[in-house]
Design a protein around this motif. Structure first.
Motif, PDB file in Angstrom:
ATOM      1  N   PHE A 125       0.823  -1.208   0.000  1.00  0.00           N
ATOM      2  CA  PHE A 125       0.000   0.000   0.000  1.00  0.00           C
ATOM      3  C   PHE A 125       0.855   1.254   0.000  1.00  0.00           C
ATOM      4  CE2 PHE A 125      -1.953   3.520   2.261  1.00  0.00           C
ATOM      5  CZ  PHE A 125      -3.154   3.662   1.594  1.00  0.00           C
ATOM      6  N   GLY A 126       1.789   1.321   0.937  1.00  0.00           N
ATOM      7  CA  GLY A 126       2.616   2.516   1.080  1.00  0.00           C
ATOM      8  C   GLY A 126       3.532   2.378   2.274  1.00  0.00           C
ATOM      9  N   THR A 127       3.776   3.484   2.949  1.00  0.00           N
ATOM     10  CA  THR A 127       4.733   3.454   4.059  1.00  0.00           C
ATOM     11  C   THR A 127       4.222   4.246   5.256  1.00  0.00           C
ATOM     12  OG1 THR A 127       5.897   5.418   3.239  1.00  0.00           O
ATOM     13  CG2 THR A 127       6.711   3.260   2.507  1.00  0.00           C
ATOM     14  N   LEU A 128       4.694   3.816   6.405  1.00  0.00           N
ATOM     15  CA  LEU A 128       4.616   4.609   7.634  1.00  0.00           C
ATOM     16  C   LEU A 128       6.029   5.108   7.872  1.00  0.00           C
ATOM     17  CD1 LEU A 128       3.321   5.617  10.302  1.00  0.00           C
ATOM     18  CD2 LEU A 128       3.887   3.374  11.282  1.00  0.00           C
ATOM     19  N   CYS A 129       6.234   6.413   7.825  1.00  0.00           N
ATOM     20  CA  CYS A 129       7.595   6.930   7.928  1.00  0.00           C
ATOM     21  C   CYS A 129       7.671   8.110   8.890  1.00  0.00           C
ATOM     22  CB  CYS A 129       8.146   7.320   6.547  1.00  0.00           C
ATOM     23  SG  CYS A 129       7.378   8.775   5.811  1.00  0.00           S
ATOM     24  N   ALA A 130       8.900   8.376   9.342  1.00  0.00           N
ATOM     25  CA  ALA A 130       9.177   9.529  10.187  1.00  0.00           C
ATOM     26  C   ALA A 130      10.507  10.141   9.754  1.00  0.00           C
ATOM     27  CB  ALA A 130       9.218   9.134  11.659  1.00  0.00           C
ATOM     28  N   MET A 131      10.629  11.472   9.855  1.00  0.00           N
ATOM     29  CA  MET A 131      11.842  12.173   9.413  1.00  0.00           C
ATOM     30  C   MET A 131      12.132  13.329  10.364  1.00  0.00           C
ATOM     31  SD  MET A 131      11.082  12.420   5.278  1.00  0.00           S
ATOM     32  CE  MET A 131       9.381  12.957   5.448  1.00  0.00           C
ATOM     33  N   ASP A 132      13.393  13.733  10.359  1.00  0.00           N
ATOM     34  CA  ASP A 132      13.743  14.896  11.186  1.00  0.00           C
ATOM     35  C   ASP A 132      15.026  15.528  10.657  1.00  0.00           C
ATOM     36  OD1 ASP A 132      12.616  15.951  13.992  1.00  0.00           O
ATOM     37  OD2 ASP A 132      14.770  16.351  13.889  1.00  0.00           O
ATOM     38  N   ARG A 133      15.232  16.801  11.011  1.00  0.00           N
ATOM     39  CA  ARG A 133      16.444  17.508  10.610  1.00  0.00           C
ATOM     40  C   ARG A 133      17.571  17.312  11.613  1.00  0.00           C
ATOM     41  NH1 ARG A 133      12.881  22.518   8.577  1.00  0.00           N
ATOM     42  NH2 ARG A 133      12.938  22.105   6.335  1.00  0.00           N
ATOM     43  N   ALA A 151       2.298  -0.108  11.555  1.00  0.00           N
ATOM     44  CA  ALA A 151       1.972  -0.240  10.126  1.00  0.00           C
ATOM     45  C   ALA A 151       0.931  -1.335   9.916  1.00  0.00           C
ATOM     46  CB  ALA A 151       3.236  -0.547   9.323  1.00  0.00           C
ATOM     47  N   GLU A 152       1.043  -2.432  10.678  1.00  0.00           N
ATOM     48  CA  GLU A 152       0.043  -3.505  10.600  1.00  0.00           C
ATOM     49  C   GLU A 152      -1.320  -3.008  11.066  1.00  0.00           C
ATOM     50  OE1 GLU A 152       1.298  -6.991  12.658  1.00  0.00           O
ATOM     51  OE2 GLU A 152       3.160  -7.201  11.511  1.00  0.00           O
ATOM     52  N   LEU A 153      -1.329  -2.159  12.098  1.00  0.00           N
ATOM     53  CA  LEU A 153      -2.594  -1.595  12.584  1.00  0.00           C
ATOM     54  C   LEU A 153      -3.252  -0.757  11.496  1.00  0.00           C
ATOM     55  CD1 LEU A 153      -4.653  -0.841  14.776  1.00  0.00           C
ATOM     56  CD2 LEU A 153      -3.103   0.995  15.484  1.00  0.00           C
ATOM     57  N   VAL A 154      -2.481   0.089  10.830  1.00  0.00           N
ATOM     58  CA  VAL A 154      -3.026   0.907   9.746  1.00  0.00           C
ATOM     59  C   VAL A 154      -3.569   0.015   8.637  1.00  0.00           C
ATOM     60  CG1 VAL A 154      -2.475   2.594   7.946  1.00  0.00           C
ATOM     61  CG2 VAL A 154      -1.538   2.878  10.251  1.00  0.00           C
ATOM     62  N   ALA A 155      -2.805  -1.029   8.276  1.00  0.00           N
ATOM     63  CA  ALA A 155      -3.245  -1.935   7.210  1.00  0.00           C
ATOM     64  C   ALA A 155      -4.545  -2.642   7.574  1.00  0.00           C
ATOM     65  CB  ALA A 155      -2.146  -2.957   6.910  1.00  0.00           C
ATOM     66  N   SER A 156      -4.657  -3.067   8.825  1.00  0.00           N
ATOM     67  CA  SER A 156      -5.875  -3.768   9.249  1.00  0.00           C
ATOM     68  C   SER A 156      -7.084  -2.843   9.187  1.00  0.00           C
ATOM     69  CB  SER A 156      -5.701  -4.323  10.667  1.00  0.00           C
ATOM     70  OG  SER A 156      -5.630  -3.288  11.624  1.00  0.00           O
ATOM     71  N   GLN A 157      -6.899  -1.573   9.530  1.00  0.00           N
ATOM     72  CA  GLN A 157      -7.999  -0.621   9.446  1.00  0.00           C
ATOM     73  C   GLN A 157      -8.386  -0.339   7.996  1.00  0.00           C
ATOM     74  OE1 GLN A 157      -9.835   0.810  12.011  1.00  0.00           O
ATOM     75  NE2 GLN A 157      -8.762  -0.752  13.194  1.00  0.00           N
ATOM     76  N   LEU A 158      -7.390  -0.291   7.105  1.00  0.00           N
ATOM     77  CA  LEU A 158      -7.677  -0.118   5.679  1.00  0.00           C
ATOM     78  C   LEU A 158      -8.481  -1.302   5.143  1.00  0.00           C
ATOM     79  CD1 LEU A 158      -4.248   1.277   4.416  1.00  0.00           C
ATOM     80  CD2 LEU A 158      -6.439   2.483   4.355  1.00  0.00           C
ATOM     81  N   ASP A 159      -8.066  -2.511   5.540  1.00  0.00           N
ATOM     82  CA  ASP A 159      -8.789  -3.710   5.096  1.00  0.00           C
ATOM     83  C   ASP A 159     -10.220  -3.713   5.631  1.00  0.00           C
ATOM     84  OD1 ASP A 159      -6.698  -4.769   3.615  1.00  0.00           O
ATOM     85  OD2 ASP A 159      -5.844  -5.834   5.323  1.00  0.00           O
TER      86      ASP A 159
END
Length: 405
Positions: A125-133, A151-159
């Protein structure tokens, strides 16, 4: 845009809406930032072309908003898309592989973590990401494992949302099917009753010893009634094929002289209805089609124009070729089609009434299905003085309508 591209784009937009509608995503993004000390996190949809920010938490001032799109090849997340594995970078400045990443350097990024979001069926589907300077300590098992669980939690909610939407669609389809079934039964009962009554009356008259001149008239009326019943049954069979068999198919496809088909149809309809049909046919090259189906479609269009046209006024049929397309238009004078009906003209069981009579309401639906089977289309225009239904289809070697060469 091709039909495939349009469907793909629509599916992508639905994915984005789904992420935004999941209330837990905001909590997930907050946990990601708290866990790592990073100030930007997002759930993103990745296609083979784009990185799309679906939902964002940006306290780092990266100026990335929900809905922003970036070419996927320019992003670090593209590596996750290709490999389907998590990517963790504590300090981009010292990372041998990504130290010279153009977009990361332009944004002043130092630390980065991204994990794949996979649907239940395994699709990416995509990514769960985090970034910083600022550089952050990320390479510990607990951080990566927590990101992957989130990420699995997000995927389960999408499903879950996909299953809900599918269930709602199935419910709507079932209701529509039930309504069509009721219409089907009512229409068949009504429209077969009249010709059946004519046949029964004819049989009674013949059995009672009708005179010779009466016999000829009665037999002629019985033949017309049988023809109407045959037409109703043929339309019903085509309707069933269209609704249950994935659409009416073009089976016997040959290069044919379309003018011969048109001439035969016009003669048949004129003889059956005693209507005046004016034709204007230009030179047309051989057309690759199913001649029986195309003849059936033209016959339905002409018969429909005769039935609903102004009494005593001719129906006009024009045909020609241009811009890589075959054009056939059938026009009749008379009362225009109301705008509210025009958009539903090619749907089943649409029954325009004239003089208290109406057919099954399947004729134009079947015409539309035949047009689609030939990569063509029908278009209706109704004005106070004239109603026209035009059929267009690609000539041999030309792309289907709506597609580029």
């Amino acid at each position: 845009m091709s039909s495939f591209d349009a469907e793909y784009q629509a599916a992508t937009e639905q994915d984005i809406r789904d992420v935004r509608a999941i209330p837990q995503v905001a909590e997930v993004l907050d946990v990601c930032c708290r866990l790592t000390g990073m100030r930007f996190s997002s759930v993103s949809r990745l296609t083979d072309k784009e990185w799309i920010a679906c939902q964002v938490l940006d306290d780092a001032g990266l100026n990335i908003k929900s809905g922003d799109r970036v070419p996927v090849d320019d992003t670090l997340c593209n590596e996750v898309r290709r490999c389907h594995e998590s990517l963790v970078i504590e300090d981009l400045a010292t990372d041998e592989r990504y130290a010279n990443d153009a977009l990361a350097n332009a944004m002043g990024l130092k630390s980065y973590i991204s994990v794949p979001i996979r649907r239940r069926d395994g699709t990416f589907f995509g990514t769960l990401c985090a970034m910083d300077r600022k550089a952050r300590s990320l390479k510990n098992g607990a951080t990566v494992e927590t990101f992957e669980l989130l990420a699995e939690l997000v995927a389960s909610q999408l499903d879950a949302r996909s299953r809900l939407r599918k269930s709602q669609t199935n419910l709507v389809d079932e209701r529509q099917t039930a309504r069509l079934r009721e219409q089907f039964i009512a229409v068949v009962g009504h429209d077969l009753r009249n010709p059946l009554a004519s046949l029964k009356a004819g049989i009674r008259m013949l059995s009672g010893g009708a005179r010779e001149e009466q016999r000829t008239l009665v037999l002629d009326e019985m033949q017309k009634a049988a023809h109407r019943m045959e037409s109703i049954i043929t339309n019903l069979m085509d309707f069933a094929r269209g609704r249950l068999g994935g659409g009416i198919k073009a089976f016997t496809v040959n290069d044919v002289d379309i003018t011969t088909i048109i001439g035969g149809v016009v003669n048949e309809v004129s003889a059956a209805t005693h209507a005046s049909i004016d034709t204007e046919i230009a030179a047309i090259p051989p057309v690759t089609c199913d001649p029986q189906r195309i003849g059936q479609m033209i016959s339905n269009l002409v018969a429909n124009a005769v039935q609903h046209g102004a009494e005593g006024r001719p129906v006009k049929l024009t045909a020609g070729a241009g811009d890589g397309l075959l054009h056939i238009a059938v026009s009749n004078e008379g009362k225009p089609i109301p705008p509210e009906r025009l958009g539903n003209l090619f749907l089943p069981f649409e029954r325009p009434q004239k003089n208290g009579e109406g057919g099954l309401g399947l004729g134009l639906y079947i015409c539309d299905q035949i047009a689609r089977a030939h990569d063509g289309r029908l278009r209706a225009v109704s004005r106070p003085e004239l109603t026209t239904i035009e059929f267009t289809m690609p000539l041999p070697g030309e792309p289907a309508i709506g597609q580029s060469a």
